[in-house]
Scaffold this motif. Structure first.
Motif, PDB file in Angstrom:
ATOM      1  N   ASN A   1      13.298   0.817   8.378  1.00 52.32           N
ATOM      2  CA  ASN A   1      13.758   1.669   9.483  1.00 52.32           C
ATOM      3  C   ASN A   1      13.331   3.124   9.253  1.00 52.32           C
ATOM      4  OD1 ASN A   1      15.536   2.557   7.528  1.00 52.32           O
ATOM      5  ND2 ASN A   1      17.333   1.562   8.437  1.00 52.32           N
ATOM      6  N   ASP A   2      13.713   4.015  10.180  1.00 53.76           N
ATOM      7  CA  ASP A   2      13.288   5.416  10.119  1.00 53.76           C
ATOM      8  C   ASP A   2      13.864   6.156   8.921  1.00 53.76           C
ATOM      9  OD1 ASP A   2      11.849   5.049  12.412  1.00 53.76           O
ATOM     10  OD2 ASP A   2      13.462   5.686  13.742  1.00 53.76           O
ATOM     11  N   LEU A   3      14.977   5.691   8.398  1.00 54.69           N
ATOM     12  CA  LEU A   3      15.596   6.343   7.241  1.00 54.69           C
ATOM     13  C   LEU A   3      14.968   5.888   5.924  1.00 54.69           C
ATOM     14  CD1 LEU A   3      19.316   6.051   8.383  1.00 54.69           C
ATOM     15  CD2 LEU A   3      17.805   8.037   8.597  1.00 54.69           C
ATOM     16  N   GLY A   4      14.046   4.946   5.992  1.00 54.64           N
ATOM     17  CA  GLY A   4      13.392   4.470   4.774  1.00 54.64           C
ATOM     18  C   GLY A   4      14.110   3.302   4.136  1.00 54.64           C
TER      19      GLY A   4
ATOM     20  N   SER B   1       0.818  -1.222   0.000  1.00 58.23           N
ATOM     21  CA  SER B   1       0.000   0.000   0.000  1.00 58.23           C
ATOM     22  C   SER B   1       0.849   1.267   0.000  1.00 58.23           C
ATOM     23  CB  SER B   1      -0.913   0.022   1.224  1.00 58.23           C
ATOM     24  OG  SER B   1      -1.776  -1.086   1.212  1.00 58.23           O
ATOM     25  N   GLY B   2       2.157   1.118   0.204  1.00 51.43           N
ATOM     26  CA  GLY B   2       3.051   2.266   0.182  1.00 51.43           C
ATOM     27  C   GLY B   2       3.333   2.855   1.558  1.00 51.43           C
ATOM     28  N   PHE B   3       2.921   2.170   2.617  1.00 49.21           N
ATOM     29  CA  PHE B   3       3.185   2.647   3.968  1.00 49.21           C
ATOM     30  C   PHE B   3       4.445   2.005   4.525  1.00 49.21           C
ATOM     31  CE2 PHE B   3      -1.496   2.986   3.589  1.00 49.21           C
ATOM     32  CZ  PHE B   3      -1.606   4.360   3.751  1.00 49.21           C
ATOM     33  N   GLN B   4       4.902   2.565   5.644  1.00 52.84           N
ATOM     34  CA  GLN B   4       6.097   2.034   6.289  1.00 52.84           C
ATOM     35  C   GLN B   4       5.693   0.886   7.206  1.00 52.84           C
ATOM     36  OE1 GLN B   4       8.324   4.969   8.410  1.00 52.84           O
ATOM     37  NE2 GLN B   4       9.971   3.576   8.927  1.00 52.84           N
ATOM     38  N   ASP B   5       6.437  -0.225   7.117  1.00 52.83           N
ATOM     39  CA  ASP B   5       6.141  -1.400   7.952  1.00 52.83           C
ATOM     40  C   ASP B   5       7.252  -1.573   8.978  1.00 52.83           C
ATOM     41  OD1 ASP B   5       8.126  -3.565   6.779  1.00 52.83           O
ATOM     42  OD2 ASP B   5       7.224  -2.504   5.069  1.00 52.83           O
ATOM     43  N   GLU B   6       7.175  -2.638   9.789  1.00 59.32           N
ATOM     44  CA  GLU B   6       8.158  -2.846  10.865  1.00 59.32           C
ATOM     45  C   GLU B   6       9.537  -3.236  10.338  1.00 59.32           C
ATOM     46  OE1 GLU B   6       7.983  -6.694  13.147  1.00 59.32           O
ATOM     47  OE2 GLU B   6       5.977  -6.736  12.250  1.00 59.32           O
TER      48      GLU B   6
END
Length: 193
Positions: free
Chosen positions: A111-114, A103-108
């Motif tokens: 990391n914070d830097l992508g 979906s284009g979201f950040q998952d576990e």
């Protein structure tokens, strides 16, 4: 065609007479021709043991007074249950990460830097493997559950058998009295009722 039916009917009737000619194994005749009940035969005992095991695993073994088997049954049922729950939670974890990434979201696993630590293909393979492991754990759990029911029922049947010392096999070795010098090997089987 009629002769085949007649032959089959006669043979079924002939062989069915032997089914009713068996004696009750729980009764013994004495010298005075009295019938004494040797053991109490409980025809519903195997069904009760199976029913108790179906309600709660291990309860049929307790009903059969085989108390040491109950913890074995509980451990055997607990092992696939643990693996099922563990694989299911891991499967849901990887499935959620896969859906978020698609979906284009950040998952576990990002990391914070992508930066992605686990690739999309790895997430797919992990889902497949964890689902397979989960299903195998469920299958083994069901097999063990059914086997413990069968074991309780069979054990209840076997408890009711006569295990008197007169029902034993006694092997004996007999030497040939004529040819004593030449060794011979033989086997004699004696059984008494």
């Amino acid at each position: 065609m009629i002769s085949k039916k007649i032959i089959i009917t006669i043979s079924v009737l002939f062989f069915s007479f032997h089914l009713f000619s068996q004696k009750d194994s729980t009764k013994v005749k004495t010298k005075q021709n009295l019938i004494i009940q040797e053991g109490v035969y409980k025809p519903l005992a195997p069904a009760k043991a199976a029913f108790y095991s179906a309600i709660f695993p291990g309860l049929g073994q307790i009903y059969n007074k085989k108390y040491w088997k109950a913890p074995l049954v509980w451990g055997a049922i607990a092992t696939p249950t643990y693996f099922y729950l563990n694989n299911n939670s891991e499967y849901k974890r990887y499935r959620t990460a896969y859906k978020l990434r698609k979906s284009g979201f950040q998952d576990e696993f990002t990391n914070d830097l992508g930066e992605v630590t686990v690739s999309l293909e790895t997430l797919e393979r992990a889902q497949e493997q964890l689902r397979e492991n989960r299903d195998l754990s469920l299958m083994w759990g069901v097999i063990i559950y059914v086997l413990q029911i069968v074991e309780a029922s069979v054990n209840a049947h076997l408890i009711q058998f006569n295990t008197d010392d007169n029902l034993s096999l006694k092997p004996s070795f007999v030497q040939d009295p004529i040819l004593f010098d030449a060794p011979k090997i033989g086997f004699t089987l004696k059984y008494t009722f």
